[in-house]
Design a protein around this motif. Sequence first.
Motif, PDB file in Angstrom:
ATOM      1  N   ASP A 106      39.856  62.946  41.994  1.00  0.00           N
ATOM      2  CA  ASP A 106      38.509  63.425  42.324  1.00  0.00           C
ATOM      3  C   ASP A 106      37.671  62.280  42.889  1.00  0.00           C
ATOM      4  O   ASP A 106      36.985  62.424  43.913  1.00  0.00           O
ATOM      5  N   ARG A 107      37.737  61.140  42.255  1.00  0.00           N
ATOM      6  CA  ARG A 107      36.991  59.967  42.723  1.00  0.00           C
ATOM      7  C   ARG A 107      37.492  59.482  44.085  1.00  0.00           C
ATOM      8  O   ARG A 107      36.727  58.895  44.861  1.00  0.00           O
ATOM      9  N   ALA A 108      38.774  59.740  44.386  1.00  0.00           N
ATOM     10  CA  ALA A 108      39.351  59.307  45.663  1.00  0.00           C
ATOM     11  C   ALA A 108      39.097  60.301  46.787  1.00  0.00           C
ATOM     12  O   ALA A 108      39.504  60.058  47.927  1.00  0.00           O
ATOM     13  N   GLY A 109      38.448  61.425  46.489  1.00  0.00           N
ATOM     14  CA  GLY A 109      38.144  62.400  47.520  1.00  0.00           C
ATOM     15  C   GLY A 109      39.237  63.406  47.794  1.00  0.00           C
ATOM     16  O   GLY A 109      39.175  64.144  48.777  1.00  0.00           O
ATOM     17  N   PHE A 110      40.241  63.461  46.919  1.00  0.00           N
ATOM     18  CA  PHE A 110      41.301  64.448  47.069  1.00  0.00           C
ATOM     19  C   PHE A 110      40.836  65.766  46.451  1.00  0.00           C
ATOM     20  O   PHE A 110      40.118  65.762  45.446  1.00  0.00           O
ATOM     21  N   PRO A 111      41.229  66.926  47.012  1.00  0.00           N
ATOM     22  CA  PRO A 111      40.705  68.195  46.514  1.00  0.00           C
ATOM     23  C   PRO A 111      41.294  68.625  45.168  1.00  0.00           C
ATOM     24  O   PRO A 111      42.411  69.146  45.074  1.00  0.00           O
ATOM     25  N   VAL A 112      40.525  68.367  44.105  1.00  0.00           N
ATOM     26  CA  VAL A 112      40.859  68.806  42.753  1.00  0.00           C
ATOM     27  C   VAL A 112      39.577  69.281  42.071  1.00  0.00           C
ATOM     28  O   VAL A 112      38.471  68.978  42.517  1.00  0.00           O
ATOM     29  N   ALA A 113      39.744  70.004  40.978  1.00  0.00           N
ATOM     30  CA  ALA A 113      38.584  70.430  40.191  1.00  0.00           C
ATOM     31  C   ALA A 113      38.004  69.235  39.434  1.00  0.00           C
ATOM     32  O   ALA A 113      38.736  68.363  38.961  1.00  0.00           O
ATOM     33  N   HIS A 114      36.676  69.224  39.309  1.00  0.00           N
ATOM     34  CA  HIS A 114      36.008  68.148  38.581  1.00  0.00           C
ATOM     35  C   HIS A 114      36.201  68.336  37.078  1.00  0.00           C
ATOM     36  O   HIS A 114      35.957  69.415  36.532  1.00  0.00           O
ATOM     37  N   VAL A 115      36.651  67.267  36.390  1.00  0.00           N
ATOM     38  CA  VAL A 115      36.865  67.302  34.948  1.00  0.00           C
ATOM     39  C   VAL A 115      35.606  66.832  34.227  1.00  0.00           C
ATOM     40  O   VAL A 115      35.070  65.764  34.529  1.00  0.00           O
ATOM     41  N   HIS A 116      35.152  67.632  33.274  1.00  0.00           N
ATOM     42  CA  HIS A 116      33.951  67.279  32.505  1.00  0.00           C
ATOM     43  C   HIS A 116      34.276  66.461  31.266  1.00  0.00           C
ATOM     44  O   HIS A 116      33.454  65.647  30.834  1.00  0.00           O
ATOM     45  N   GLY A 117      35.443  66.678  30.685  1.00  0.00           N
ATOM     46  CA  GLY A 117      35.769  65.902  29.501  1.00  0.00           C
ATOM     47  C   GLY A 117      37.129  66.255  28.942  1.00  0.00           C
ATOM     48  O   GLY A 117      37.673  67.333  29.200  1.00  0.00           O
ATOM     49  N   LEU A 118      37.691  65.309  28.179  1.00  0.00           N
ATOM     50  CA  LEU A 118      38.976  65.459  27.508  1.00  0.00           C
ATOM     51  C   LEU A 118      38.779  65.250  26.020  1.00  0.00           C
ATOM     52  O   LEU A 118      38.073  64.330  25.607  1.00  0.00           O
ATOM     53  N   ALA A 171      49.309  69.065  55.300  1.00  0.00           N
ATOM     54  CA  ALA A 171      48.391  67.921  55.404  1.00  0.00           C
ATOM     55  C   ALA A 171      47.924  67.454  54.034  1.00  0.00           C
ATOM     56  O   ALA A 171      47.774  66.241  53.797  1.00  0.00           O
ATOM     57  N   THR A 172      47.691  68.387  53.120  1.00  0.00           N
ATOM     58  CA  THR A 172      47.220  68.014  51.782  1.00  0.00           C
ATOM     59  C   THR A 172      48.293  67.257  51.031  1.00  0.00           C
ATOM     60  O   THR A 172      48.013  66.269  50.339  1.00  0.00           O
ATOM     61  N   MET A 173      49.542  67.680  51.154  1.00  0.00           N
ATOM     62  CA  MET A 173      50.628  66.955  50.499  1.00  0.00           C
ATOM     63  C   MET A 173      50.785  65.563  51.106  1.00  0.00           C
ATOM     64  O   MET A 173      50.958  64.575  50.374  1.00  0.00           O
ATOM     65  N   ALA A 174      50.711  65.456  52.423  1.00  0.00           N
ATOM     66  CA  ALA A 174      50.801  64.142  53.064  1.00  0.00           C
ATOM     67  C   ALA A 174      49.634  63.250  52.631  1.00  0.00           C
ATOM     68  O   ALA A 174      49.809  62.043  52.428  1.00  0.00           O
ATOM     69  N   GLN A 175      48.445  63.834  52.479  1.00  0.00           N
ATOM     70  CA  GLN A 175      47.284  63.074  52.005  1.00  0.00           C
ATOM     71  C   GLN A 175      47.536  62.512  50.616  1.00  0.00           C
ATOM     72  O   GLN A 175      47.258  61.341  50.336  1.00  0.00           O
ATOM     73  N   LEU A 176      48.072  63.345  49.724  1.00  0.00           N
ATOM     74  CA  LEU A 176      48.357  62.888  48.362  1.00  0.00           C
ATOM     75  C   LEU A 176      49.320  61.714  48.374  1.00  0.00           C
ATOM     76  O   LEU A 176      49.092  60.699  47.708  1.00  0.00           O
ATOM     77  N   HIS A 177      50.385  61.829  49.146  1.00  0.00           N
ATOM     78  CA  HIS A 177      51.405  60.783  49.157  1.00  0.00           C
ATOM     79  C   HIS A 177      50.926  59.513  49.854  1.00  0.00           C
ATOM     80  O   HIS A 177      51.563  58.460  49.708  1.00  0.00           O
ATOM     81  N   GLY A 178      49.827  59.598  50.584  1.00  0.00           N
ATOM     82  CA  GLY A 178      49.272  58.419  51.236  1.00  0.00           C
ATOM     83  C   GLY A 178      48.262  57.668  50.395  1.00  0.00           C
ATOM     84  O   GLY A 178      47.787  56.604  50.800  1.00  0.00           O
ATOM     85  N   VAL A 230      52.963  61.829  42.854  1.00  0.00           N
ATOM     86  CA  VAL A 230      53.591  63.106  43.172  1.00  0.00           C
ATOM     87  C   VAL A 230      53.017  64.188  42.256  1.00  0.00           C
ATOM     88  O   VAL A 230      52.727  63.936  41.086  1.00  0.00           O
ATOM     89  N   HIS A 231      52.854  65.375  42.810  1.00  0.00           N
ATOM     90  CA  HIS A 231      52.293  66.492  42.056  1.00  0.00           C
ATOM     91  C   HIS A 231      53.327  67.126  41.138  1.00  0.00           C
ATOM     92  O   HIS A 231      53.048  67.426  39.979  1.00  0.00           O
ATOM     93  N   GLY A 232      54.501  67.388  41.655  1.00  0.00           N
ATOM     94  CA  GLY A 232      55.579  67.935  40.855  1.00  0.00           C
ATOM     95  C   GLY A 232      55.684  69.445  40.829  1.00  0.00           C
ATOM     96  O   GLY A 232      56.705  69.986  40.408  1.00  0.00           O
ATOM     97  N   ASP A 233      54.641  70.158  41.277  1.00  0.00           N
ATOM     98  CA  ASP A 233      54.681  71.631  41.261  1.00  0.00           C
ATOM     99  C   ASP A 233      53.806  72.187  42.378  1.00  0.00           C
ATOM    100  O   ASP A 233      53.065  73.154  42.185  1.00  0.00           O
ATOM    101  N   PHE A 234      53.902  71.588  43.557  1.00  0.00           N
ATOM    102  CA  PHE A 234      53.039  71.932  44.686  1.00  0.00           C
ATOM    103  C   PHE A 234      53.547  73.204  45.350  1.00  0.00           C
ATOM    104  O   PHE A 234      54.521  73.182  46.103  1.00  0.00           O
ATOM    105  N   ARG A 235      52.910  74.337  45.036  1.00  0.00           N
ATOM    106  CA  ARG A 235      53.234  75.642  45.596  1.00  0.00           C
ATOM    107  C   ARG A 235      51.942  76.306  46.024  1.00  0.00           C
ATOM    108  O   ARG A 235      50.856  75.958  45.545  1.00  0.00           O
ATOM    109  N   CYS A 236      52.051  77.321  46.879  1.00  0.00           N
ATOM    110  CA  CYS A 236      50.835  77.975  47.361  1.00  0.00           C
ATOM    111  C   CYS A 236      50.037  78.590  46.219  1.00  0.00           C
ATOM    112  O   CYS A 236      48.804  78.637  46.267  1.00  0.00           O
TER     113      CYS A 236
END
Length: 357
Positions: free
Chosen positions: A91-103, A147-154, A216-222
Amino acid sequence: MTRVSDANLGTTPVRPGFELDEASLDTWMRANVADYQGPLIVTQFRGGQSNPTYHLATPKRRYVLRRKPPGPLLKGAHAVDREARVLIALDRAGFPVAHVHGLSVDDTVIGTMFYVMDMVEGRVVWDATFPDVPAEERAAYFDAMNATMAQLHGIDPDAIGLADYGRPGNYFERQITRWSSQYLSDDAAGRDPYMDRLVEWLPANIPLDDDASSIVHGDFRCDNLIFHPSEPRILAVLDWELSTLGHPGADFAYHAMMYRMPAHIVAGLGGVDPASLRIPSEETYLQAYCARRGLASMPGYDFYIAFNFFRLAAIFHGIKGRVLNGTAASAEARQRVAVLPELMALAWAQAERATRR
């Protein structure tokens, strides 16, 4: 091509055995989630089988809670704290994920560790043929996934605080050992001759380029993506339970095995002519990813596909074990168990295909 059953979509009242203390959760939310205001209405998503996933509704906002399942579990599985960590970093790197409020790692709050993130509003595509998308737009949706997968791996893991998120190098050796051990140790789920062959074949056929490493995501599906409601744009990548530092080619191949996967197992294109749907072919899709990553080709691709079929079969095998011991009762879990024999046979078929190349 069939679609995922409606039994896997939407929310339902919290299933027996997966209840949580709503009053305790409300107290935690007030202390940890900025601008949170109750009252809180909790339902359970029908999907999210591996780590139970809940919909948290308030008068002003909606959230998602992911928790470690209750009951006996295989060692090292269901590490939702790892999920939260990678989501926060990306999230901090600008990759598209949901914002985490707390663990919360305090089991006394709701019984197991959990984290809470934003509910991202958009569309989830459960069928890899994208039937609800106009034919002329489908290629753009596939390009967005590529493109999103290539972005992650970069993304440089060191630069976003994930240098120790996994061990670089020897990815296949470690992963094959992990999933083989998990398969062999699950006495409740039993053994299968195709899986037994793969346990022997895979470590003997690892390509020489086992040193490449990325997040790596490990479960990247539509169906683990949230798309914009009307545009070919990904708003959030979901379900990071299997993420680590690993081989980017293996991660891409897991995603690309949709081309060889029957739709009734998971979202796949097996048996479909992509051109008739105006979807890029498997070869074209691979070439697009390689171009984005600056690669001339991917020589180990067929081995990567075989490995990923094996790994998915091992995951489904684990679900079978949980169904038999009573810790997984959803319609999705039962569906996974029903297709497991076919998936294990397909996994061995990929190994035979890789051997012929």
